[in-house]
Design a protein around this motif. Structure first.
Motif, PDB file in Angstrom:
ATOM      1  N   UNK A 231      95.803 -60.201 106.492  1.00 20.42           N
ATOM      2  CA  UNK A 231      95.101 -59.304 107.421  1.00 20.42           C
ATOM      3  C   UNK A 231      95.621 -57.881 107.301  1.00 20.42           C
ATOM      4  N   UNK A 232      96.925 -57.799 107.014  1.00 20.31           N
ATOM      5  CA  UNK A 232      97.521 -56.463 106.849  1.00 20.31           C
ATOM      6  C   UNK A 232      97.254 -55.874 105.473  1.00 20.31           C
ATOM      7  N   UNK A 233      96.545 -56.658 104.637  1.00 16.39           N
ATOM      8  CA  UNK A 233      96.144 -56.124 103.344  1.00 16.39           C
ATOM      9  C   UNK A 233      97.122 -56.388 102.213  1.00 16.39           C
ATOM     10  N   UNK A 234      98.052 -57.321 102.401  1.00 19.45           N
ATOM     11  CA  UNK A 234      99.004 -57.595 101.323  1.00 19.45           C
ATOM     12  C   UNK A 234      98.333 -58.414 100.230  1.00 19.45           C
ATOM     13  N   UNK A 235      98.554 -57.998  98.971  1.00 22.85           N
ATOM     14  CA  UNK A 235      97.961 -58.775  97.886  1.00 22.85           C
ATOM     15  C   UNK A 235      98.874 -59.936  97.520  1.00 22.85           C
ATOM     16  N   UNK A 236      98.472 -60.740  96.514  1.00 18.09           N
ATOM     17  CA  UNK A 236      99.208 -61.969  96.165  1.00 18.09           C
ATOM     18  C   UNK A 236     100.650 -61.649  95.760  1.00 18.09           C
ATOM     19  N   UNK A 237     100.824 -60.592  94.995  1.00 13.34           N
ATOM     20  CA  UNK A 237     102.155 -60.206  94.525  1.00 13.34           C
ATOM     21  C   UNK A 237     103.063 -59.854  95.716  1.00 13.34           C
ATOM     22  N   UNK A 238     102.484 -59.030  96.626  1.00  7.87           N
ATOM     23  CA  UNK A 238     103.254 -58.646  97.820  1.00  7.87           C
ATOM     24  C   UNK A 238     103.645 -59.859  98.640  1.00  7.87           C
ATOM     25  N   UNK A 239     102.691 -60.775  98.765  1.00 13.63           N
ATOM     26  CA  UNK A 239     102.967 -61.977  99.568  1.00 13.63           C
ATOM     27  C   UNK A 239     104.108 -62.788  98.940  1.00 13.63           C
ATOM     28  N   UNK A 240     104.114 -62.827  97.597  1.00 10.99           N
ATOM     29  CA  UNK A 240     105.175 -63.599  96.955  1.00 10.99           C
ATOM     30  C   UNK A 240     106.525 -62.896  97.134  1.00 10.99           C
ATOM     31  N   UNK A 241     106.534 -61.594  96.897  1.00 10.55           N
ATOM     32  CA  UNK A 241     107.805 -60.868  96.930  1.00 10.55           C
ATOM     33  C   UNK A 241     108.344 -60.752  98.354  1.00 10.55           C
ATOM     34  N   UNK A 242     107.425 -60.561  99.331  1.00 10.17           N
ATOM     35  CA  UNK A 242     107.897 -60.294 100.688  1.00 10.17           C
ATOM     36  C   UNK A 242     107.907 -61.513 101.607  1.00 10.17           C
ATOM     37  N   UNK A 243     107.206 -62.566 101.220  1.00  9.85           N
ATOM     38  CA  UNK A 243     107.242 -63.769 102.078  1.00  9.85           C
ATOM     39  C   UNK A 243     107.866 -64.955 101.343  1.00  9.85           C
ATOM     40  N   UNK A 244     107.236 -65.332 100.213  1.00  8.11           N
ATOM     41  CA  UNK A 244     107.671 -66.577  99.565  1.00  8.11           C
ATOM     42  C   UNK A 244     109.131 -66.516  99.137  1.00  8.11           C
ATOM     43  N   UNK A 245     109.474 -65.519  98.332  1.00  5.99           N
ATOM     44  CA  UNK A 245     110.836 -65.475  97.792  1.00  5.99           C
ATOM     45  C   UNK A 245     111.898 -65.355  98.892  1.00  5.99           C
ATOM     46  N   UNK A 246     111.712 -64.469  99.877  1.00  7.21           N
ATOM     47  CA  UNK A 246     112.740 -64.430 100.941  1.00  7.21           C
ATOM     48  C   UNK A 246     112.839 -65.748 101.698  1.00  7.21           C
ATOM     49  N   UNK A 247     111.690 -66.398 101.937  1.00  5.76           N
ATOM     50  CA  UNK A 247     111.732 -67.666 102.669  1.00  5.76           C
ATOM     51  C   UNK A 247     112.422 -68.762 101.847  1.00  5.76           C
ATOM     52  N   UNK A 248     112.457 -68.574 100.525  1.00  2.00           N
ATOM     53  CA  UNK A 248     113.057 -69.585  99.662  1.00  2.00           C
ATOM     54  C   UNK A 248     114.524 -69.276  99.345  1.00  2.00           C
TER      55      UNK A 248
END
Lengths: 312, 449
Positions: free
Chosen positions: A209-226
């Motif tokens: 919704x905030x406009x993050x693309x797939x790359x941003x989502x991986x770098x800012x959500x997936x990797x930190x959560x992992x």
């Protein structure tokens, strides 16, 4: 139905908890002790006692028969520090670890992401990635020995050329690394997959919704959560890789590889203890190895704690 | 739903009870079965390391002994070959749980603490059962003698052979009128033979299976050719290494040339390629049943005397008496009797490719008819063996330290002269090393002839 069940169960639970809490605490303490006792007994018998015995043996010239051993102080340790074969073996185990750990971490993450996102035939992917881990090391080792065979092996056949994979010093360890990646990546893959599945979906929705693309989502959500699971994967892999043994000896026909290039530390310890019958010396080098591994584990804990404190 | 605790306890209790009862049951079954199996007065526990075809042959020989001696019960156990076997045997002997009879490689006997882990044979008792010193090759018999006493009774020698395919060699013009391979007496002649054989070889197959990257085989071949050159290892006092690096370099260059000239492919499946039509393979004589079973038209001679003198690598399976504090009596006598029986009835054993140590067996018409055994039986007279020191012998420390160096030269990752120097330095290190069994270096005594 549901309501009446709830009305029965909930007070009952509350009652049990309220009335017997102090008693339970006391009983739990006693029972806890008994429950832990078998573990403690076995742990003492099979870990603490052998460790102490190993330390003692490392100060003797004991042979395999246990007869005629005498106390020789730190002689074994002095010899070990000057033993080029020991340093070579340590170097090989470290080299293997340096190659395997980053590769397996990245590979496991990529495979987990793939399996997490694929919709059709999900079970098949999971099975494919995890199945090799279920094979005994001898089976996996022999399989890859055939694949790497210079004359008849599939690898040279597919990629062309006649690379002496298992018989040349430059390739032998790489061949074992490739086999290890294929054979063991499934375990880390599973850890990553579980971690990926536990990341709340609403985080991604909000980011979208905030406009993050797939790359941003991986770098800012997936990797930190992992991050935590990555720390675990790396730690487990370092400890497991330093102790590499079975796949190396199987692929090298129980020898030390070309020019001893794949003789690992565990293999050298085994040779000293059970071929050369030098139990005292083998104990000394295993204690040295124990200290090294413990130092690696402690260093990792220390780094992690520092990072957590910095994050606070 | 109602009584989870009770039923869990009952279940656990029941399982525990079953487990304990089961253990007793199995234990009882074990002793019962043993007791039922034999009515014999004397029981000989015998440990060996023979699996595969050798294991099959040994069991057949034991059965023959059982039939001939119903008063002796033989309890045989086959253990994993190589170091696991020696570890177990040493620990059993040290822990007073040794079997009554065991098998060892001759080369390992010197380092196996004779007198402490091994008991000496009663030569008089052996003679009573038909085993006499004069019925053995004197060099072989002497290898089992340590400090004047016999510790190893030889059953056979097993040697490295040059197996050849008659069909391919015939096509290449390398088969004599007697249907045997042409004689070779120099390295140049040998490579000429390989060159001709290659022309007659099917595409995709190597000319010679050499086990180029196998440290054991390479070491065995080295021992053979180094002995052909008259090379030595140590002086008699075992204080100095007399290893000749020039001779060693010649041998290493010879082995290497097979790979550089493309006659041998490193890592190729040697015996399998031979079965598929490769003209030559250098293999142990234990491959005889494999190749005969594959119905190949083949022959087998000792490794070619390319340095002008016959010598092929030989090890020997021997019978030993693992140390027992109270050795003696009927069981010990039965152990002597069993070993003597197997040694003197080794015709069956020879079918597995091994050359019987008992020379009267070699001169029997039955043995003389065995082919290709009769083509390589001469190997008994020119055995190339590892030196008689505590660190030598099949898969021992010497092989483990020096084997990889030979491989590095054959494979080309080390220059032959550099490899020869490394071999010498390894030998120097080993000579100064203390035998873990008795804490003495080779020079300080230890086992001597």
């Amino acid at each position: 139905m549901t309501t009446s069940a709830e009305t029965v169960v909930v007070p009952a639970r509350t009652k049990t908890a309220a009335v017997s809490a102090p008693v339970r605490h006391k009983q739990g303490f006693q029972h806890g002790g008994w429950f832990v006792a078998p573990f403690l007994a076995l742990f003492t018998l099979f870990v603490i006692w052998p460790l102490l015995r190993g330390v003692y043996l490392s100060l003797t010239d004991a042979n395999i028969t246990g007869a005629g051993e005498s106390f020789i102080g730190l002689d074994n340790y002095r010899e070990a520090l000057k033993d080029p074969l020991m340093w070579d073996a340590l170097g090989h185990s470290a080299y293997f670890t340096l190659l395997v750990v980053p590769c397996i971490t990245v590979l496991a993450l990529l495979l987990a992401m793939l399996a997490h996102h694929i919709e059709r035939g999900k079970w098949l992917w999971r099975l494919c990635f995890f199945a090799p881990f279920l094979l005994p090391s001898t089976v996996a080792g022999n399989l890859w020995q055939w694949l790497f065979n210079p004359g008849t092996g599939m690898i040279n056949h597919v990629f062309g050329g006649d690379t002496p994979w298992l018989t040349d010093t430059s390739y032998a360890m790489l061949a074992i690394v490739v086999e290890t990646l294929w054979w063991t990546v499934g375990f880390s893959f599973l850890l990553y997959l579980a971690a990926l599945q536990s990341i709340p979906g609403h985080l991604y929705e909000a980011a979208k919704l905030d406009g993050a693309n797939a790359w941003h989502r991986m770098v800012h959500i997936t990797l930190p959560m992992l991050r935590n699971i990555t720390g675990l994967v790396v730690a487990l892999q370092i400890l497991a890789s330093l102790q590499v043994f079975d796949q190396a000896v199987v692929m090298m026909d129980f020898g030390p590889g070309p020019e001893n290039a794949t003789r690992t530390f565990v293999q050298y310890t085994l040779e000293e203890g059970f071929t050369s019958y030098r139990v005292g010396y083998a104990s000394a080098i295993s204690i040295i190895f124990f200290v090294i591994i413990a130092a690696v584990a402690l260093a990792r804990m220390w780094l992690l704690r520092n990072r957590e404190e910095a994050a606070r | 739903m109602g009584r989870p605790d009770l039923s869990r306890r009952q279940l656990l209790g029941g399982l525990g009870g079953l487990f304990v009862a089961g253990s007793f049951g199995f234990a009882a079954l074990g002793t019962g079965a043993d007791a039922l199996a034999s009515t014999a007065d004397t029981r000989v526990r015998y440990w060996n390391l023979f699996s595969g075809g050798d294991g099959y042959n040994m069991i057949a020989m034991l059965d023959a002994f059982r039939a001939a001696h119903p008063d002796i019960a033989v309890k045989d156990s086959t253990l994993q070959w190589g170091n696991p076997f020696y570890t177990k045997l040493a620990m059993a002997a040290a822990g007073d749980r040794a079997p009554d009879l065991g098998v060892m490689h001759m080369g390992r006997v010197t380092g196996f603490a004779p007198g402490r882990l091994l008991d000496a044979w009663d030569v008089g008792l052996l003679a009573k059962y038909g085993v006499r010193r004069e019925d053995f090759n004197p060099v072989l018999w002497q290898r089992g003698v340590i400090d004047g006493r016999l510790y190893a009774l030889p059953l056979d020698i097993h040697v490295q052979l040059c197996f050849y395919r008659k069909d391919v060699l015939k096509k290449a013009g390398l088969l004599g009128d007697d249907a045997r391979m042409v004689t070779v007496t120099s390295t140049d002649e040998w490579f000429d033979v390989l060159k001709e054989a290659r022309k007659a070889t099917r595409k995709g197959l190597q000319t010679l299976g050499l086990h180029a990257n196998d440290q054991n085989f390479q070491w065995w071949f080295f021992v053979a050719f180094y002995t052909q050159l008259g090379g030595t290892w140590f002086d008699d006092a075992r204080t100095e290494v007399t290893f000749d690096t020039d001779k060693a370099t010649r041998v290493l260059e010879f082995l290497r040339r097979h790979v550089t000239h493309g006659y041998a492919v490193a890592g190729a499946a040697d015996a399998e390629q031979f079965i598929n039509g490769a003209p030559f393979t250098w293999e142990g004589n234990w491959s005889v049943p494999v190749f005969s079973g594959a119905k190949l038209d083949y022959g087998a001679v000792p490794l070619p005397p390319v340095f002008g003198r016959e010598a092929t690598h030989a090890e020997s399976h021997t019978f030993v008496l693992p140390h027992q504090p109270d050795r003696g009596g009927a069981t010990n006598e039965a152990a002597h009797r069993l070993a003597a029986h197997v040694v003197t009835h080794a015709r069956q054993w020879a079918a597995g490719g091994h050359i019987p140590a008992h020379t009267p067996t070699l001169s029997t018409p039955a043995y003389k008819k065995l082919y290709p055994q009769n083509e390589y039986v001469s190997a008994m007279n020119h055995q190339a063996t590892e030196p008689k020191v505590w660190f030598a012998g099949s898969t021992g420390i010497l092989a483990q330290r020096v084997g990889p160096v030979v491989v590095s030269a054959t494979m080309g990752s080390a220059k032959p002269d550099a490899a020869a120097r490394r071999m010498k330095s390894e030998l120097t290190t080993l000579l100064a090393m203390k035998n873990p069994m008795d804490g003495r270096t080779a020079a300080q005594g230890g086992a001597v002839a």
